[in-house]
Scaffold this active site. Sequence first.
Site, short mmCIF file in Angstrom:
data_model
loop_
_atom_site.label_atom_id
_atom_site.label_comp_id
_atom_site.label_asym_id
_atom_site.label_seq_id
_atom_site.Cartn_x
_atom_site.Cartn_y
_atom_site.Cartn_z
N TYR A 113 0.82 -1.22 0.00
CA TYR A 113 0.00 0.00 0.00
C TYR A 113 0.85 1.26 0.00
CZ TYR A 113 -3.38 3.48 1.35
OH TYR A 113 -4.17 4.60 1.37
N TRP A 115 0.96 5.76 -1.52
CA TRP A 115 0.59 6.73 -2.55
C TRP A 115 1.62 6.83 -3.66
CZ3 TRP A 115 -2.75 11.47 -2.65
CH2 TRP A 115 -3.94 11.27 -1.97
#
Length: 750
Positions: A113, A115
């Site tokens: 996970y 950004w």
Amino acid sequence: MADQSKRHTKVTTSHWGAFEVDVEADRIIATRPFVEDPAPSAIAKAIPAAVHHRSRVARPSIRRGWLEGRRHEGRGSDPFVELPWDEALDIAAQEIDRIRKTHGNEAIFGGSYGWGSAGRFHHAQSQIHRFLNSIGGYIASFGSYSTGCAQAIMPHVFGVNFLSLLYEHQDSWQTILEHTETLVMFGGINAKNAQVSMGGITRHETLSWFDRFAEKGMHCLNIGPQRGDAPAGCDWMPLRPGSDTALMLALAYVLEREGLADQAFLQSHCVGYDQFRPYLMGESDGVPKTPDWAAPLCGVVADDIRALARRMATTRTLITVAWSLQRAEHGEQPYWMSAVLAAMLGQIGLPGGGVGYGYGAIGGVGKSLLGLSGMTLPQLTNPVTTFIPVARIGDMLRNPGATYDFNGHQMRYPDIRLIYWAGGNPYHHHQDLNALHDAWQKPETVIVNEPWWTATAQRADIVFPATTPYEREDIGRTNLDDYLFHMPQLIPPVGAARDDYEIFCGLAQRLGAGTTFSEGRSAADWTEALYADYRTAALEKGVLVPTLDDLKARNWVRLPIEEEGPNQTLFAPFRADPANHPLPTPSGRIEIFSATIAGFGYPDCPGHPVWLPPTEWLGTATEAAPLHLVSPQPGDKLHSQLECALADAAGARPAPLLIHPEDAKARGVNTGDLLRVFNARGACRARAQVSDAILQGVVALPTGAWMGRPREEIDPNGNPNVLTQDRGTSRLGQGCAAHSALVEVAHLRD
Ligand SMILES: Nc1nc2c(c(=O)[nH]1)N[C@H]1C(S)=C(S)[C@@H](COP(=O)(O)OP(=O)(O)OC[C@H]3O[C@@H](n4cnc5c(=O)[nH]c(N)nc54)[C@H](O)[C@@H]3O)O[C@H]1N2
Ligand SMILES: Nc1nc2c(c(=O)[nH]1)N[C@H]1C(S)=C(S)[C@@H](COP(=O)(O)OP(=O)(O)OC[C@H]3O[C@@H](n4cnc5c(=O)[nH]c(N)nc54)[C@H](O)[C@@H]3O)O[C@H]1N2
Ligand SMILES: [Mo]
């Protein structure tokens, strides 16, 4: 590239928006605001220092203990050995091959996970998932740290996918401006957070919308622990964190009691009010959810609750809920209850009324744009079907083979032998990092692609240096923005960094999946192909997108996709005609009671919304941990990104902790004092910022400071995740519960 020795300027984009970049002699020397952005973010200022920072990973690096004896221990403390690319790729490929042959691809965790950076082709998540699929698959993860809990609960309530609710259905800013009279913001609407948006936000307009709301005389009320969560000029109802559901129930009680609930709407458009009402009125559990009941739980005056309920019932009211409310234990409840409250007001489907989620959480929410299918690298298919809810990584590593509940399913944690991470920083984003550190020792191997020596890279066995977007060519585009960018390569790769694509090509080729992964294309070939598909899809929708050559020459264009005409209103067709436009719930209506959820039999998420106090909140405060810690997003950066440059400024770290004057006084603390913030899980340093803009009993420490060494007695820079608890929101959502934590604060001598 242009002449390297000369100074040249180009525009590029990022999650926090577009900016101009000045380059000279292969170095980024300055950034400047983008001309079309009315309120540019200051985040880009840190780019020149961060891109050329000493903390860049220079070359492929392997931890000595792992290289010499495949030893697990020493992650985070062992020194690293630098190796040439070919040798490091050979070693990594052999290890991946060994693991998949010995334990199967179910032993590889590639949830990875995070950004990463903006840019469509070099999107780290897409790259790593495509690579792992090409070699036989991996354990994936569901949802996000942002909205994992909402993504599980809200489809039960409204039937629609939560993300499409946010981005395609909710009332637009324009609709709110024209119709809303009372804006009730649980957790505020924070322009600081709206600086960023996945894939970019080019025009930062949140504050200008609020200026227009004020001009119109809209009543804007921020309900939550911090005044600063909403723009100046909004009213503030201070509220204890974790108590929103109690307040919403009390508002609902007043509506029912005073005949203000829209019974017709509840009957025609909802299901289950009859099961919920006895709970609300206390007929089923002996506890009427009155304002007097809620007042001490919430720290709010009972008469203020009554007055607010009456105002909400007599004006066009939009309830907005910040994502933070569901990043907490029992985060399902305020989300579900906000929908029930809005249903009782009977304004769902009316422009500027009803409920909406995450306005201001990221800049793209509230924009009404023509949907153009995205430009995404196809990820192939994952033969491994086991996955985890994203925030359960610590539990997964600690308890291989253990069973757990998730949204009606009984699941089993896989036995992970290899972790591969690209584009995220779990030692930023996960909770209870000291406990994660122990769990992190279990796998045989940890591989990380990272531009910087983050806490996660420091705790890996093999680290591959990745380029930043400034060192490669890409296309910048997101469905939540109406700009399209060519992101030129501005400088050569720093050190020996390679693009994630190139790293994965090297590994895939060694693992016999070279062509499957790359299809024989270079990065430039891929960009061309993805862009061509995107352009065709846009043309089909009547949007003229320039050719790639034209875009390269122009650097950026604004697309004519802002929606005109009737303003976007959530569930307007359903409201007008529920029989012909039913919601995709089992009943076709808004589910105040969900037979599906009731059927799961979860005590921590029963069949209708209920008040379930969190384990850690002011209601359970102890002498050892008397203060509620909220850990919001940092205003000066995106998560932990660019922190290396920001932390260099004198006095910038440890991070600032907001504390109420009374709490500061009781501890002999003044603004600027060095603090120790601690609980049974860990401790970190922080710098006191005394302010009456925070509720007494609550302290706020932003996320993003880089974690220090493992098990350091006191984390030096102020990372709140050494203090937060690692538990799922409930058996239903299993989301991140970072905002539920109790701590104590003490003065520390400088
Ligand atoms: N206490 C607390 N914790 C929280 C939250 C909270 O509210 N409170 N919020 C949570 C939320 S909502 C989120 S979204 C997470 C965010 O957590 P993350 O998304 O993990 O945080 P970032 O710092 O953005 O991490 C991205 C990493 O990718 C790297 N990177 C950038 N570009 C590239 C690239 O091209 N290739 C590669 N290989 N790497 C790249 C960056 O250097 C950085 O280290 O944090 C969560 N954690
Ligand atoms: N500048 C910047 N902007 C960002 C990010 C960033 O890193 N930097 N990260 C982005 C990401 S990934 C996400 S997911 C969004 C997150 O967006 P949000 O989830 O909305 O943001 P947070 O900052 O976690 O929390 C907002 C506020 O909620 C309040 N709050 C906490 N608990 C409670 C509660 O129980 N009740 C009420 N009423 N209020 C509460 C806190 O005072 C906090 O300041 O932000 C995005 N925006
Ligand atoms: Mo997030």
